[in-house]
Design a protein around this motif. Sequence first.
Motif, PDB file in Angstrom:
ATOM      1  N   PRO A 145       3.291  -7.321  10.171  1.00 29.34           N
ATOM      2  CA  PRO A 145       4.061  -8.528   9.853  1.00 29.34           C
ATOM      3  C   PRO A 145       5.545  -8.338  10.204  1.00 29.34           C
ATOM      4  CG  PRO A 145       2.662  -7.887   8.003  1.00 29.34           C
ATOM      5  CD  PRO A 145       2.637  -6.760   8.978  1.00 29.34           C
ATOM      6  N   GLU A 146       6.134  -9.350  10.783  1.00 28.62           N
ATOM      7  CA  GLU A 146       7.555  -9.312  11.177  1.00 28.62           C
ATOM      8  C   GLU A 146       8.425  -8.863  10.006  1.00 28.62           C
ATOM      9  OE1 GLU A 146      10.289 -10.401  14.466  1.00 28.62           O
ATOM     10  OE2 GLU A 146       8.163  -9.938  14.305  1.00 28.62           O
ATOM     11  N   ASP A 147       8.101  -9.402   8.849  1.00 29.98           N
ATOM     12  CA  ASP A 147       8.839  -9.140   7.613  1.00 29.98           C
ATOM     13  C   ASP A 147       8.904  -7.643   7.298  1.00 29.98           C
ATOM     14  OD1 ASP A 147       9.801  -9.400   4.972  1.00 29.98           O
ATOM     15  OD2 ASP A 147       7.759  -9.481   4.195  1.00 29.98           O
ATOM     16  N   TRP A 148       7.855  -6.890   7.645  1.00 30.81           N
ATOM     17  CA  TRP A 148       7.841  -5.454   7.350  1.00 30.81           C
ATOM     18  C   TRP A 148       8.756  -4.681   8.292  1.00 30.81           C
ATOM     19  CZ3 TRP A 148       1.952  -4.009   6.472  1.00 30.81           C
ATOM     20  CH2 TRP A 148       1.496  -4.673   5.320  1.00 30.81           C
ATOM     21  N   GLY A 192       8.336   3.964  -3.112  1.00 30.87           N
ATOM     22  CA  GLY A 192       9.275   4.918  -2.497  1.00 30.87           C
ATOM     23  C   GLY A 192       9.502   4.782  -1.002  1.00 30.87           C
ATOM     24  N   GLN A 193       8.441   4.855  -0.214  1.00 32.07           N
ATOM     25  CA  GLN A 193       8.600   4.806   1.250  1.00 32.07           C
ATOM     26  C   GLN A 193       8.646   3.367   1.770  1.00 32.07           C
ATOM     27  OE1 GLN A 193       9.219   7.454   3.043  1.00 32.07           O
ATOM     28  NE2 GLN A 193       8.734   9.055   1.578  1.00 32.07           N
ATOM     29  N   GLY A 194       8.506   2.424   0.866  1.00 31.87           N
ATOM     30  CA  GLY A 194       8.687   1.015   1.212  1.00 31.87           C
ATOM     31  C   GLY A 194       7.723   0.487   2.262  1.00 31.87           C
ATOM     32  N   LYS A 195       8.240  -0.464   3.033  1.00 33.16           N
ATOM     33  CA  LYS A 195       7.399  -1.182   3.991  1.00 33.16           C
ATOM     34  C   LYS A 195       6.902  -0.263   5.106  1.00 33.16           C
ATOM     35  CE  LYS A 195      10.692  -4.311   4.537  1.00 33.16           C
ATOM     36  NZ  LYS A 195      11.439  -5.548   4.903  1.00 33.16           N
ATOM     37  N   LYS A 196       7.623   0.817   5.368  1.00 37.78           N
ATOM     38  CA  LYS A 196       7.214   1.720   6.461  1.00 37.78           C
ATOM     39  C   LYS A 196       5.893   2.409   6.140  1.00 37.78           C
ATOM     40  CE  LYS A 196      11.639   2.189   8.639  1.00 37.78           C
ATOM     41  NZ  LYS A 196      12.923   2.844   8.697  1.00 37.78           N
ATOM     42  N   ALA A 197       5.671   2.719   4.862  1.00 40.20           N
ATOM     43  CA  ALA A 197       4.393   3.318   4.470  1.00 40.20           C
ATOM     44  C   ALA A 197       3.257   2.319   4.684  1.00 40.20           C
ATOM     45  CB  ALA A 197       4.445   3.767   3.009  1.00 40.20           C
ATOM     46  N   LEU A 198       3.544   1.036   4.471  1.00 42.12           N
ATOM     47  CA  LEU A 198       2.522   0.003   4.680  1.00 42.12           C
ATOM     48  C   LEU A 198       2.185  -0.129   6.162  1.00 42.12           C
ATOM     49  CD1 LEU A 198       3.639  -2.859   2.223  1.00 42.12           C
ATOM     50  CD2 LEU A 198       2.364  -0.765   1.760  1.00 42.12           C
ATOM     51  N   LYS A 253       8.458  -6.170  -9.361  1.00 42.00           N
ATOM     52  CA  LYS A 253       9.589  -7.055  -9.032  1.00 42.00           C
ATOM     53  C   LYS A 253      10.041  -6.857  -7.580  1.00 42.00           C
ATOM     54  CE  LYS A 253      12.814  -6.506 -12.001  1.00 42.00           C
ATOM     55  NZ  LYS A 253      13.801  -6.510 -13.085  1.00 42.00           N
ATOM     56  N   PHE A 254      10.090  -5.578  -7.157  1.00 39.28           N
ATOM     57  CA  PHE A 254      10.556  -5.273  -5.796  1.00 39.28           C
ATOM     58  C   PHE A 254       9.465  -5.479  -4.739  1.00 39.28           C
ATOM     59  CE2 PHE A 254      13.607  -2.403  -8.179  1.00 39.28           C
ATOM     60  CZ  PHE A 254      14.698  -3.235  -7.993  1.00 39.28           C
ATOM     61  N   LEU A 282      -3.937  -1.727  -4.290  1.00 38.58           N
ATOM     62  CA  LEU A 282      -2.748  -2.381  -3.731  1.00 38.58           C
ATOM     63  C   LEU A 282      -1.644  -1.358  -3.487  1.00 38.58           C
ATOM     64  CD1 LEU A 282      -1.079  -4.927  -3.030  1.00 38.58           C
ATOM     65  CD2 LEU A 282      -0.596  -5.195  -5.455  1.00 38.58           C
ATOM     66  N   LYS A 283      -1.165  -1.321  -2.250  1.00 39.14           N
ATOM     67  CA  LYS A 283      -0.024  -0.471  -1.880  1.00 39.14           C
ATOM     68  C   LYS A 283       1.216  -1.363  -1.878  1.00 39.14           C
ATOM     69  CE  LYS A 283      -2.747   3.012  -0.905  1.00 39.14           C
ATOM     70  NZ  LYS A 283      -2.603   4.189  -0.083  1.00 39.14           N
ATOM     71  N   PHE A 284       2.242  -0.948  -2.604  1.00 41.22           N
ATOM     72  CA  PHE A 284       3.410  -1.805  -2.833  1.00 41.22           C
ATOM     73  C   PHE A 284       4.527  -1.605  -1.821  1.00 41.22           C
ATOM     74  CE2 PHE A 284       1.461  -1.421  -7.059  1.00 41.22           C
ATOM     75  CZ  PHE A 284       1.400  -2.758  -7.436  1.00 41.22           C
ATOM     76  N   ARG A 285       5.068  -2.695  -1.352  1.00 40.99           N
ATOM     77  CA  ARG A 285       6.231  -2.630  -0.454  1.00 40.99           C
ATOM     78  C   ARG A 285       7.466  -2.114  -1.194  1.00 40.99           C
ATOM     79  NH1 ARG A 285       7.086  -8.232   1.852  1.00 40.99           N
ATOM     80  NH2 ARG A 285       9.211  -7.586   2.306  1.00 40.99           N
TER      81      ARG A 285
END
Length: 260
Positions: A218-221, A45-51, A94-95, A39-42
């Motif tokens: 996903p729009e959310d990302w 560090g690099q957040g949703k952009k890494a996803l 949590k994040f 699992l890669k987490f949103r």
Amino acid sequence: MGKTIDVRTVNVVQYIKPLREGGSMPAIVNADDDFLYVLKFRGAGQGKKALISELMGGELARTLGLKVPELVFMNLDDSFSKTEPDEEIQDLLKFSVGLNLGLHFLSGAITFDPLVNTVDAATASKIVLLDSLVSNIDRTVKNTNLLSWNNELWVIDNGASFYFHHNWALYKNHLTRTFPLIKDHVLLPWATQLETAAIEIKEAFTQERLEEIIALIPEDWLLDEAEAMHPEAMRQAYMEYFQAKLAMIDKLVKEAEDAR
């Protein structure tokens, strides 16, 4: 290759263990389809952009016929952070409530080692040129981000690609740039069929296929309060980037050949 892309959505049911060798601390988890995933987490560090990079890079590699573990969207609810004793992991969980990205866990796979493993020229050339195209800075001897599984080479970890999207205001500056860092690519010594790989990439990455891959995000990302750019404009910018890179693929081939 012409198959439509279907990314499944699963729910995380068990957090098994963190993979601390990864800078963003991904984890092995169990999902409600009874499979194990990395699992890669949103919330990393690099957040949703890494996803986004992971998703697009993985599906581009698959489009080229390279071996990539199945990618899935993973829903993570807030129950996991409440029972996690480790504070660092607790914060990460949590994040990361919401939609994350998972890669099918290849049990027993070993990290590709250029001193021990070899790879055929066609595969190496495709991976090298694809990484040049998506500006992936993280497939080096130090960190190959390739696995050997069942005597086959599997491409993982594309999260360090598309680094232009970390600063949307300046993304146009990247449209004409080549990728000098290709000189550090772990597979460069084997990449002796770059011109053939370029032909395959141009054939595989049709406008339709690129649109399909960009539409998966996903729009959310794409939503970011700190960002003036609208998600739809971001999607168009990704397409503009792909088209610019494909138009200069001969330059990328020459750059990689000179480096080799």
